[in-house]
Design an enzyme around this catalytic site. Structure first.
Site, PDB file in Angstrom:
ATOM      1  CG  HIS A 153      -1.643  -1.261   1.474  1.00 47.40           C
ATOM      2  ND1 HIS A 153      -2.898  -1.553   0.991  1.00 47.40           N
ATOM      3  CD2 HIS A 153      -1.246  -2.378   2.148  1.00 47.40           C
ATOM      4  CE1 HIS A 153      -3.245  -2.768   1.382  1.00 47.40           C
ATOM      5  NE2 HIS A 153      -2.258  -3.292   2.074  1.00 47.40           N
ATOM      6  CB  SER A 274      12.745  22.746 -14.827  1.00 47.67           C
ATOM      7  OG  SER A 274      11.990  23.933 -14.870  1.00 47.67           O
ATOM      8  CE  LYS A 280      11.267  19.560 -10.600  1.00 47.08           C
ATOM      9  NZ  LYS A 280      10.048  20.016 -11.272  1.00 47.08           N
ATOM     10  CD  GLU A 287       8.108  12.519 -15.457  1.00 45.38           C
ATOM     11  OE1 GLU A 287       9.204  13.089 -15.636  1.00 45.38           O
ATOM     12  OE2 GLU A 287       7.043  13.128 -15.282  1.00 45.38           O
TER      13      GLU A 287
END
Ligand code: ARG
Length: 455
Positions: A153, A274, A280, A287
């Site tokens: 979980h 970024s 970043k 992704e």
């Protein structure tokens, strides 16, 4: 090609909806290989003359060269790869070119080409999946003892080793390879010589062409041979499942690479910055690998819907099989390569993994097991007592192993000093020696076996 009966050419829109050359030119090598095998068989069977066969073979070779050197002019008016090649052959060698299509149809031709292409795609993907397994196994070997929280979980559950976690993916990828291998067996049958749908009256030898193209056997039924696309569906289904697995690994890497976790650092080569936030370090490749399953499962869905309810035998609907399959294959291949590169390069941070084990009392199960083993408590009672000890630690804001013996004895009088031996995360991981468990010695043995089984 069918000018014998047609006075007028097709409407422009007819040509556009009908043509597949923009994408099926990707089958050129398979198309030419299939034609060469068919031609040799026609000569062998005395269906065409040897001299014509020689002319056809050398014409096909020269077309192959033209295509590979980029000088071939693909024409939409010629619809697809099969007719483009045949027309070019006629330009090159004249009359004998017209004899190649004896005892064959584009229906068995395209099925043959696409099966050959899919077989190659499976072999390429299998090699890439093996590379991913290699990267995972090598990293697992370096981290057989590196403890980290195992989650259920997404809540800290029990300590595991990073190596054990990575080897879980080696197993998944192993099953993916098994699915592709199974699919390959069914892909690898030859439709060539089924002709349009009913077979042919020419004395062709389908066993010979099947063998020449490396197929295991000719397909048994001519109607099935030209109508079946379950070989593609199966390939896409296996691809969808593999992509699902990649997406899970990608997601974990995204989570692990976040500063909140900090379990891994992606290499510069697999991170992006970024345009506005200078600090970043984004895991874009992970992704995108996580997202690719959308297109791949989409391709499976698209082709399933195309095939549903189609009557036998060939229907032009089936031309819709190629674009989604090509796109899915390219997407899968890219996603696997990106994941393998990322795993190869990533830098694990064992200190961060260990620090994360301070949260969530991950050795609570070890405590309960100790009560069962040493005091003979039924597991349910041990679970209850452990729950009370955990809430004491919560109140005192300390780890289980920092509780005093007296405090623990206030919950369960029989507890002795030896309880501390099971409360550390290392002891916990080390103790899980059951087959398939996370103990470092198991992980080392499992990695060695994975090398044997998969590499
Ligand atoms: N381009 C077609 C396809 O991809 C080839 C087969 C065409 N057959 C036909 N009878 N029109 O399916």
């Amino acid at each position: 090609m069918w000018g014998g009966r047609y006075a007028a050419g097709p409407a422009e829109i007819m040509e556009r909806i009908n043509a597949s050359i923009d994408f099926d030119q990707r089958l050129y090598a398979q198309d030419i290989a299939g034609s060469k095998a068919h031609c040799r068989m026609l000569v062998e069977q005395d269906i065409i003359a040897a001299a014509d066969g020689d002319a056809i073979l050398s014409g096909l070779d020269s077309i192959l060269q033209d295509i590979e050197s980029g000088s071939f002019d693909f024409k939409t008016a010629l619809e697809d790869i099969h007719m483009n090649v045949e027309a070019a052959l006629a330009e090159k060698i004249g009359e004998p070119a017209g004899r190649l299509h004896t005892g064959r149809s584009r229906n068995d031709q395209v099925a043959t080409d696409f099966r050959l292409w899919t077989r190659d795609a499976i072999d390429t993907i299998d090699g890439q999946l093996q590379d991913l397994q290699r990267a995972l196994i090598e990293t697992a070997e370096q981290h057989a003892e590196t403890v980290m929280p195992g989650f259920t979980h997404l809540q800290p559950a029990q300590p595991v080793t990073f190596g054990h976690h990575l080897l879980a993916y080696v197993e998944m990828v192993g099953r993916d390879r098994g699915r592709f291998a199974d699919a390959r067996g069914r892909v690898n049958e030859s439709p060539l010589g089924a002709a349009a749908l009913a077979g042919t009256a020419f004395p062709i030898d389908r066993h010979a062409t099947a063998a020449a193209l490396g197929f295991d056997r000719p397909m048994a039924n001519s109607l099935d041979a030209v109508s079946a696309r379950d070989f593609t569906l199966e390939f896409l289904a296996a691809g969808s499942i593999a992509a699902t697995h990649l997406s899970r690994l990608a997601e974990e890497i995204v989570i692990w690479a976040s500063p909140q976790f900090g379990f891994v650092k992606l290499s510069d080569a697999f991170s992006t910055g970024s345009s506005i936030m200078p600090q970043k370090r984004n895991p874009d490749a992970a992704e995108l690998a996580r997202a690719k399953v959308g297109r791949i499962l989409g391709a499976f869905t698209a082709l399933s819907v195309v095939m549903k309810g189609l009557p036998l035998a060939y229907g032009k609907d089936m031309q819709e099989d190629k674009e989604p399959t090509f796109d899915a294959t390219d997407s899968l291949s890219l996603a696997i390569a990106a994941m393998a590169g990322m795993v190869d390069d990533l830098e694990a941070n064992p200190d961060a993994m260990r620090a994360a084990l301070d949260a969530g009392f991950p050795t609570a199960t070890d405590l309960a097991d100790w009560l069962v083993r040493e005091l003979g408590l039924p597991f349910r009672d041990a679970h209850h007592a452990t729950g009370r000890i955990v809430s004491m630690a919560e109140e005192q804001d300390c780890l289980l192993e920092d509780l005093s013996l007296e405090a623990m004895q206030s919950v369960e009088a029989g507890i002795t000093d030896s309880i501390y031996s099971v409360l550390s995360v290392d002891a916990s991981a080390k103790s899980r020696t059951s087959f398939g468990g996370t103990a470092p010695e198991n992980v080392r043995a499992a990695a060695a076996q994975a090398r044997e089984r998969f590499l």
